[in-house]
Write a protein that holds these residues in place. Structure first.
Motif, short mmCIF file in Angstrom:
data_model
loop_
_atom_site.label_atom_id
_atom_site.label_comp_id
_atom_site.label_asym_id
_atom_site.label_seq_id
_atom_site.Cartn_x
_atom_site.Cartn_y
_atom_site.Cartn_z
N ARG A 261 11.27 -80.96 21.37
CA ARG A 261 12.31 -81.45 20.47
C ARG A 261 13.70 -81.01 20.93
NH1 ARG A 261 14.97 -81.60 15.32
NH2 ARG A 261 14.81 -79.36 15.01
N ALA B 270 4.27 -86.87 16.57
CA ALA B 270 3.76 -85.90 15.60
C ALA B 270 4.39 -84.53 15.82
CB ALA B 270 2.24 -85.81 15.70
N MET B 271 4.54 -84.13 17.07
CA MET B 271 5.15 -82.83 17.37
C MET B 271 6.60 -82.79 16.88
SD MET B 271 7.56 -81.42 19.67
CE MET B 271 7.51 -82.48 21.12
N CYS C 98 8.00 -84.44 14.45
CA CYS C 98 8.02 -84.35 12.99
C CYS C 98 7.60 -82.97 12.49
CB CYS C 98 7.12 -85.43 12.38
SG CYS C 98 7.73 -87.11 12.63
N GLN C 99 6.57 -82.41 13.10
CA GLN C 99 6.10 -81.10 12.66
C GLN C 99 7.15 -80.03 12.89
OE1 GLN C 99 3.40 -80.12 10.92
NE2 GLN C 99 3.07 -82.33 10.67
N ARG C 100 7.90 -80.14 13.97
CA ARG C 100 8.93 -79.12 14.23
C ARG C 100 10.08 -79.21 13.22
NH1 ARG C 100 9.29 -76.84 20.27
NH2 ARG C 100 7.05 -76.63 20.59
N LEU D 147 9.67 -80.38 10.11
CA LEU D 147 9.08 -79.90 8.86
C LEU D 147 8.95 -78.38 8.85
CD1 LEU D 147 6.33 -82.60 8.22
CD2 LEU D 147 8.42 -82.23 6.89
N GLY D 148 8.76 -77.79 10.02
CA GLY D 148 8.68 -76.34 10.08
C GLY D 148 9.95 -75.66 9.62
N ARG E 276 10.67 -78.12 5.46
CA ARG E 276 9.58 -78.60 4.61
C ARG E 276 9.94 -78.50 3.13
NH1 ARG E 276 4.46 -79.57 6.02
NH2 ARG E 276 4.70 -78.37 7.96
#
Length: 365
Positions: free
Chosen positions: A78, A97-98, A100-102, A104-105, A108
């Protein structure tokens, strides 16, 4: 299983990274070979390519950017990378997906209750008019629909959900400009490749091949450190017949392409000046092949570094046309001479040949 010591890994890294011998490659081919260049500091890729190519004209890279053959986009880890357009389109969905997850980390809590599909649709609709926007502008516009999260959270999430690219003049040689974004597909006139449902992860296999060609031999943890993806285990398993394996001195299993260069560890390594956040250092979980643990923090602090005998041995900066080198360790007389000569060449490059001034500070005691 053959054990590769840090010096053997170092020389392999330098060869793959075009740092052992400067390459006679077109700029576009060099960017592709390297799997993109870390580019969160917009001017740094020019220094990275100058250090790697026998002849490098920064105007060529600027033209590739304005002609849409390379793009600046968030991808690996990212972070902003300068990538060949074809790679950006082919790899973006695999990183979705990675990305978005970063986000959200970090956000969130703020994004709780925000439908991500709805947010993505709204961001696409916003940007469909072709008007470039900054990330804060995107976030503020989306805040009309989702007033509770802050614009930073909405903007960063939108950029993870929707493939965007930073537009020139940002990233053009000697030009300044804020980061303004447009839809990647609209800018390139081609759609981002859709996700591949194949369990063998064909895009992951491409990423592993390209990573090993530019960074190997390496452990799957190193692949993960470069890409931000989870080691790509299905891809590595599917490729097992085309890979060779080694171990490092820590006992980690290393994978590699069978025909990739692995030079003699005693091969001389020339002095090289690296830009901030260069992937030759950041592209590994275990960076001991190129930088001592005591200096590892430099690689994430944005310090520009100098390689002496293939390892990080100094930092460098430039001010008023003078390149200043600050050694991290003792330099021999030959080292100082080689560093000064390469520093003069860099000063000429950075100043359009108006200055060759270089100062090598005293070595620490």
């Amino acid at each position: 299983m053959t054990v590769l010591d840090p010096r053997a890994l170092n020389r392999a890294t330098l060869a793959r990274q075009l740092l052992l011998d400067r390459a006679d490659l077109p700029v576009l081919d060099a960017v592709a070979h390297l799997g993109g260049l870390q580019a969160q500091e917009p001017q740094e890729p020019f220094i990275g390519l100058w250090s790697r190519l026998r002849t490098f004209d920064p105007a060529v890279l600027s033209t590739l950017l304005t002609q849409r053959q390379v793009v600046r986009t968030h991808l690996m880890r990212r972070t902003v990378h300068l990538l060949v357009a074809d790679d950006a389109l082919a790899w973006r969905s695999r990183h979705q997906a990675m990305l978005c997850q970063r986000v959200l980390g970090v956000y969130r809590g703020e994004l709780d209750g925000v439908g991500l599909d709805e947010l993505a649709a709204a961001a696409r609709a916003l940007l469909a008019d072709g008007e470039p926007r900054s990330m804060p502008e995107i976030g503020r516009a989306l805040g009309d629909h989702w007033p509770t999260p802050g614009p930073q959270a909405l903007g960063e999430m939108a950029m993870a959900l929707v493939p965007l690219t930073q537009l020139p003049p940002r990233g053009v040689w000697r030009m300044k400009g804020g980061a303004r974004h447009a839809l990647l597909s609209a800018w390139l006139g081609r759609e981002v490749h859709p996700p591949t449902p194949d369990d063998a992860d064909p895009v992951g296999q491409i990423l592993v091949r390209r990573y090993l060609a530019a960074f190997g031999p390496a452990a799957t943890a190193d692949v993960r450190a470069w890409s931000g993806l989870a080691g790509l285990p299905a891809a590595v398993t599917a490729m097992r017949d085309e890979l060779v394996t080694f171990r490092d001195e820590r006992g980690r299993k290393l994978i590699d392409l069978a025909d990739a260069p692995r030079p003699d560890p005693e091969t001389p390594a020339p002095v090289r000046f690296l830009p901030a956040f260069d992937n030759a250092i950041l592209g590994y979980d275990d960076r001991s092949r190129i930088i001592d643990d005591a200096h590892r923090g430099l690689s994430v602090a944005g310090e520009r570094v100098v390689l002496v005998d293939g390892r990080v041995a100094a930092t460098w900066s430039v001010e008023a046309g003078t390149v200043t080198v600050n050694p991290l360790t003792g330099f021999s007389r030959a080292d100082r001479t080689a560093v000064a000569e390469q520093g003069q060449a860099l000063a000429l490059f950075l100043s359009d040949r108006e200055s060759d001034r270089v100062r090598v500070a005293a070595s620490p005691r």
